[in-house]
Design an enzyme around this catalytic site. Structure first.
Site, PDB file in Angstrom:
ATOM      1  N   VAL A   1       3.716  -0.570   4.502  1.00  0.00           N
ATOM      2  CA  VAL A   1       3.198  -1.271   5.640  1.00  0.00           C
ATOM      3  C   VAL A   1       4.160  -2.075   6.495  1.00  0.00           C
ATOM      4  CG1 VAL A   1       1.252  -2.707   6.355  1.00  0.00           C
ATOM      5  CG2 VAL A   1       0.846  -1.198   4.189  1.00  0.00           C
TER       6      VAL A   1
ATOM      7  N   VAL B   1      13.260  -9.145   3.568  1.00  0.00           N
ATOM      8  CA  VAL B   1      13.395  -7.860   2.712  1.00  0.00           C
ATOM      9  C   VAL B   1      13.836  -8.763   1.423  1.00  0.00           C
ATOM     10  CG1 VAL B   1      13.448  -6.118   4.545  1.00  0.00           C
ATOM     11  CG2 VAL B   1      15.673  -7.481   3.477  1.00  0.00           C
TER      12      VAL B   1
ATOM     13  N   ASP C   1      13.853 -12.595  -4.664  1.00  0.00           N
ATOM     14  CA  ASP C   1      12.683 -12.636  -5.523  1.00  0.00           C
ATOM     15  C   ASP C   1      11.836 -13.715  -5.238  1.00  0.00           C
ATOM     16  OD1 ASP C   1      10.811 -12.530  -7.472  1.00  0.00           O
ATOM     17  OD2 ASP C   1      12.048 -12.865  -9.183  1.00  0.00           O
TER      18      ASP C   1
ATOM     19  N   ARG D   1       3.571  -8.483  -5.043  1.00  0.00           N
ATOM     20  CA  ARG D   1       3.636  -7.875  -6.468  1.00  0.00           C
ATOM     21  C   ARG D   1       2.461  -6.724  -6.474  1.00  0.00           C
ATOM     22  NH1 ARG D   1       2.784  -7.433 -12.343  1.00  0.00           N
ATOM     23  NH2 ARG D   1       4.812  -7.082 -13.342  1.00  0.00           N
TER      24      ARG D   1
ATOM     25  N   SER E   1      -6.290  -7.947  -0.015  1.00  0.00           N
ATOM     26  CA  SER E   1      -7.043  -6.423  -0.672  1.00  0.00           C
ATOM     27  C   SER E   1      -8.364  -6.379  -0.872  1.00  0.00           C
ATOM     28  CB  SER E   1      -6.191  -6.211  -2.072  1.00  0.00           C
ATOM     29  OG  SER E   1      -6.749  -4.964  -2.815  1.00  0.00           O
TER      30      SER E   1
ATOM     31  N   TYR F   1      -4.167  -7.958 -10.433  1.00  0.00           N
ATOM     32  CA  TYR F   1      -3.839  -7.685  -8.871  1.00  0.00           C
ATOM     33  C   TYR F   1      -4.851  -8.449  -8.010  1.00  0.00           C
ATOM     34  CZ  TYR F   1      -2.779  -5.797  -4.524  1.00  0.00           C
ATOM     35  OH  TYR F   1      -2.516  -5.584  -3.082  1.00  0.00           O
TER      36      TYR F   1
ATOM     37  N   LYS G   1      -4.640 -11.948  -5.900  1.00  0.00           N
ATOM     38  CA  LYS G   1      -4.830 -12.147  -4.078  1.00  0.00           C
ATOM     39  C   LYS G   1      -6.141 -12.811  -4.072  1.00  0.00           C
ATOM     40  CE  LYS G   1      -2.165  -8.881  -2.424  1.00  0.00           C
ATOM     41  NZ  LYS G   1      -1.300  -9.500  -1.186  1.00  0.00           N
TER      42      LYS G   1
END
Length: 323
Positions: free
Chosen positions: A20, A39, A52, A75, A118, A144, A148
């Site tokens: 994305v 990045v 990290d 992650r 998400s 996950y 979120k």
């Protein structure tokens, strides 16, 4: 609503070299926007190396002069997570690191923080005939999705006190040129011509093409009514898995080789071999309600579903020829 891109100042994009993120940076460049690409490991002079983000990060150099953050770094969901404590691993990046970035952003005078969450916050399956909405009670089913949701809750509690305009976006499956994971495997299966036992599946799945997601994220970064809200996003064109396979096959110039096996039989077989969650991504219904985005923000997906699939397939075939 007329889009006024020049009113948007400098943007920090995290996760800028991801699926994305790279598309979002390309979209910013196409609109002549200034941005900082954060990045994990820098490969270009115009990038900020965050490392990290589960550990301490001094975001000040990247945030300098920015009035907007679009936070994509995460992650990502893993089918086979080898971590001894998956929830803690997800929380460290998706919740703790997100709040740490937001705090530094507010200290640096950032106006708006767009957080890519998400649909897994809502759950894995939407009730028949009732697409998920931002007002539904969250029901994440895996670490996950839980991480979120925790990020959303902590940001929503803290951002108003800090004077930060928070925008949360919950996409379903994202596809487009360069897509990987399950969608890539589906492309490979259709190309192979192997018969797939999904012809009788009449579920409904919401998806969002990468071009449409990028367009929506940029709208959320600038639209005055997008702030302090959570938004669902999709192509506004839901399809069954059989219809999706048909669209992929048509774009490849191939027949869709579909066998009509009862979905209940497929689900039972998957449960017997411990693959029910994986089968659910093919058999279950998961729809999202994008009506608020259409009505309140005046958004329209710029790329039709069929065109998005055609672009995805074309890239997939060209990449295969290049290997």
């Amino acid at each position: 609503m007329e889009r006024r891109w020049l009113e948007l100042g400098k943007v920090l994009v995290t996760g800028a070299n991801g699926f994305v993120g790279s598309a979002l940076c390309a979209g910013l460049e196409a609109r002549g926007m200034r941005y900082v690409a954060a990045v994990r490991r820098r490969i270009g002079a115009e990038q900020f190396e965050a490392g990290d983000i589960a550990g301490p990060v001094d975001w000040a150099p990247a945030l300098a002069g920015c009035d907007t953050v679009i936070h994509l770094a995460a992650r990502v969901h893993m089918m086979r997570d080898a971590s001894s404590d998956p929830l803690a691993a997800y929380r460290a990046v998706n919740a703790d690191a997100t709040l740490a970035l937001a705090r530094q952003a507010a200290q640096q005078g950032v106006r708006r923080f767009v957080f890519l969450s998400s649909v897994k916050v809502n759950g894995e399956r939407s009730p028949a005939g009732r697409p998920f909405s931002a007002q539904d009670r969250p029901a994440p089913q895996d670490p996950y999705g839980m991480s979120k949701l925790e990020a959303e809750q902590r940001l929503s509690e803290w951002a108003p006190r800090a004077g930060l305009e928070l925008v949360i976006v919950r996409p379903p499956l994202v596809y487009g040129p360069g897509v990987r994971a399950n969608f890539l495997r589906l492309l490979e299966l259709v190309r192979s011509g192997v018969p797939l036992p999904l012809g009788a599946v009449r579920n409904q799945r919401s998806m969002v093409g990468i071009d449409n997601l990028v367009d929506f994220l940029l709208l959320c970064a600038e639209h005055p009514d997008a702030a302090h809200a959570t938004w669902m996003v999709s192509d506004n064109h839901d399809v069954s898995i059989a219809e999706l396979i048909g669209a992929i096959a048509a774009a490849m110039g191939k027949p869709a080789r579909l066998l009509r096996v009862p979905p209940a039989l497929l689900s039972a077989a998957a449960a017997l071999v411990g693959k029910r969650p994986a089968a659910g991504r093919l058999l279950d219904t998961l729809q999202v309600d994008v009506t608020p985005a259409l009505q309140r923000l005046g958004w329209r997906p710029p790329v039709a579903f069929q065109d998005g699939i055609a672009k995805t397939v074309a890239h997939f075939l060209q990449a295969g020829e290049a290997r």
